[in-house]
Design an enzyme around this catalytic site. Structure first.
Site, PDB file in Angstrom:
ATOM      1  N   HIS A   1       4.132  -6.617  -1.669  1.00  0.00           N
ATOM      2  CA  HIS A   1       2.734  -6.848  -1.261  1.00  0.00           C
ATOM      3  C   HIS A   1       2.666  -7.246   0.230  1.00  0.00           C
ATOM      4  O   HIS A   1       2.249  -8.351   0.568  1.00  0.00           O
ATOM      5  CB  HIS A   1       2.095  -7.932  -2.147  1.00  0.00           C
ATOM      6  CG  HIS A   1       0.589  -7.874  -2.169  1.00  0.00           C
ATOM      7  ND1 HIS A   1      -0.161  -8.198  -3.275  1.00  0.00           N
ATOM      8  CD2 HIS A   1      -0.318  -7.533  -1.213  1.00  0.00           C
ATOM      9  CE1 HIS A   1      -1.445  -8.074  -3.002  1.00  0.00           C
ATOM     10  NE2 HIS A   1      -1.568  -7.663  -1.746  1.00  0.00           N
TER      11      HIS A   1
ATOM     12  N   ARG B   1      -4.371  -2.717  -5.268  1.00  0.00           N
ATOM     13  CA  ARG B   1      -4.059  -3.720  -6.287  1.00  0.00           C
ATOM     14  C   ARG B   1      -3.272  -3.043  -7.415  1.00  0.00           C
ATOM     15  O   ARG B   1      -3.615  -1.930  -7.841  1.00  0.00           O
ATOM     16  CB  ARG B   1      -5.338  -4.331  -6.862  1.00  0.00           C
ATOM     17  CG  ARG B   1      -6.025  -5.333  -5.953  1.00  0.00           C
ATOM     18  CD  ARG B   1      -5.201  -6.609  -5.737  1.00  0.00           C
ATOM     19  NE  ARG B   1      -5.852  -7.586  -4.880  1.00  0.00           N
ATOM     20  CZ  ARG B   1      -5.673  -7.689  -3.565  1.00  0.00           C
ATOM     21  NH1 ARG B   1      -4.861  -6.859  -2.926  1.00  0.00           N
ATOM     22  NH2 ARG B   1      -6.290  -8.634  -2.876  1.00  0.00           N
TER      23      ARG B   1
ATOM     24  N   GLU C   1       2.711  -9.730 -10.259  1.00  0.00           N
ATOM     25  CA  GLU C   1       3.391 -10.144  -9.015  1.00  0.00           C
ATOM     26  C   GLU C   1       3.683 -11.628  -9.071  1.00  0.00           C
ATOM     27  O   GLU C   1       2.797 -12.384  -9.496  1.00  0.00           O
ATOM     28  CB  GLU C   1       2.498  -9.833  -7.810  1.00  0.00           C
ATOM     29  CG  GLU C   1       2.264  -8.353  -7.627  1.00  0.00           C
ATOM     30  CD  GLU C   1       1.322  -8.023  -6.464  1.00  0.00           C
ATOM     31  OE1 GLU C   1       0.959  -8.948  -5.697  1.00  0.00           O
ATOM     32  OE2 GLU C   1       0.942  -6.869  -6.325  1.00  0.00           O
TER      33      GLU C   1
HETATM   34  C1  DGY Z   1      -5.714  -8.349   0.781  1.00  0.00           C
HETATM   35  O1  DGY Z   1      -6.128  -8.782   1.866  1.00  0.00           O
HETATM   36  O2  DGY Z   1      -6.452  -8.166  -0.181  1.00  0.00           O
HETATM   37  C2  DGY Z   1      -4.261  -8.003   0.703  1.00  0.00           C
HETATM   38  O3  DGY Z   1      -3.880  -7.612  -0.546  1.00  0.00           O
HETATM   39  C3  DGY Z   1      -3.413  -9.111   1.256  1.00  0.00           C
HETATM   40  O4  DGY Z   1      -3.593  -9.019   2.610  1.00  0.00           O
END
Ligand code: DGY
Length: 312
Positions: free
Chosen positions: A271, A223, A252
């Site tokens: 992402h 993240r 984002e």
């Molecule tokens: C998640 O699953 O948390 C990713 O960031 C998106 O697949």
């Protein structure tokens, strides 16, 4: 949607190019028994308060920092996610970013396309070796461990940091547990694979970046807010670290004035960690399964807040 057809009545947000606007979200949750959402929806206390009938919030991702789980639990709303089905795919992407950043694949591609390739230069676009380099993983959970296993093919010494030690993996891979500062000092590649919580926000800031090697590469597959982006920009400009590969960013989609966009030593996929066709389908299926279980009073397969069951 095929799984939902016939089983429940449902409405969907049809546009894939923009997230659900806030006022639409607030309006549409009001009479829903179940909600399937993406990480682009901020499922905060206000939304949860409006969702008077809701029994389940089913997130199509493994991370769920966009959902106020405490607020949901208090109201007896189940929260689910999509673990396991995306682990291998996300680990693949961590390596894709690590290697692209280390070996300047994106810069090289731009160089070729822009007609700058005039000759074979002995030191042109040279990068950092991956094989034999020390890999430091922060967060040795499902995805972190899977990234770690792949390092064996590159003969990389492996160090890790986490809230608790994983002695099984230490034995299996010869991984060494280190305090965070020591990991940052020792690693050639630092990979972030830990959940975003109030404690891990800006885990990597100015002080931590200063501990890293000038040849080090930072990879973030988890993240964006784990990294203080302003501090990272300075560290990259001042050559405190060598490069960064960031699948995720603090904001984002990235604003067009984001300073990192101007740097060549940063690789920035939008992402894409879990973005293989087959994995995204599996995530959608698991989210549908979770949701159907939740609305019909069954225990969903990937329940995040079992405490909510007691409050129903
Ligand atoms: C998640 O699953 O948390 C990713 O960031 C998106 O697949």
């Amino acid at each position: 949607m095929k799984m939902l057809d016939g089983a429940v009545e449902y409405r969907t947000w049809e546009r894939e190019d923009v997230p659900v606007p806030r006022d639409t979200l607030l309006r549409e949750v009001a009479d829903a028994d179940g909600i399937i959402c993406l990480l682009t929806e901020k499922m905060d206390a206000e939304v949860i308060e409006r969702a008077r009938q809701c029994r389940i919030i089913s997130q199509v991702a493994v991370g769920y920092d966009n959902i106020d789980v405490d607020a949901a639990t208090k109201r007896g709303i189940l929260v689910t996610n999509t673990p396991d089905v995306l682990t291998e795919t996300t680990a693949d992407m961590a390596w894709a970013i690590l290697m692209a950043t280390a070996r300047r694949v994106v810069e090289g591609d731009k160089f070729t396309r822009s007609g700058q390739w005039k000759t074979w230069e002995i030191m042109g676009l040279t990068g950092q070796d991956v094989h034999g380099a020390t890999l430091g993983i922060i967060g040795l959970g499902r995805i972190g461990s899977t990234i770690a296993r792949r390092s064996k093919g590159f003969d990389m010494p492996l160090v890790y940091h986490d809230l608790k030690r994983n002695e099984g993996l230490e034995r299996e891979l010869g991984a060494e547990y280190l305090p965070l500062d020591d990991l940052l000092r020792r690693s050639d590649f630092v990979v972030l694979s830990t959940a975003l919580t109030p404690k891990t926000r800006h885990l990597i800031g100015e002080r931590e970046l200063r501990l890293m090697k000038p040849t080090a590469v930072l990879v973030n597959i988890a993240r964006g807010p784990l990294v203080d982006q302003r501090a990272l920009y300075r560290a990259l400009v001042d050559k405190q670290i060598w490069a960064a590969g960031l699948d995720v960013l603090e904001v984002e989609p990235v604003p067009s004035d984001e300073p990192l966009l101007k740097l060549d030593n940063v690789v920035l996929p939008p992402h894409l960690g879990s973005a293989s066709i087959s994995t995204r389908i599996k995530m959608a299926e698991l989210a549908a399964k979770n949701c159907l279980a939740g609305v019909t009073g069954k225990r969903p397969p990937a329940l995040v807040n079992p405490d909510a069951l007691e409050r129903r």
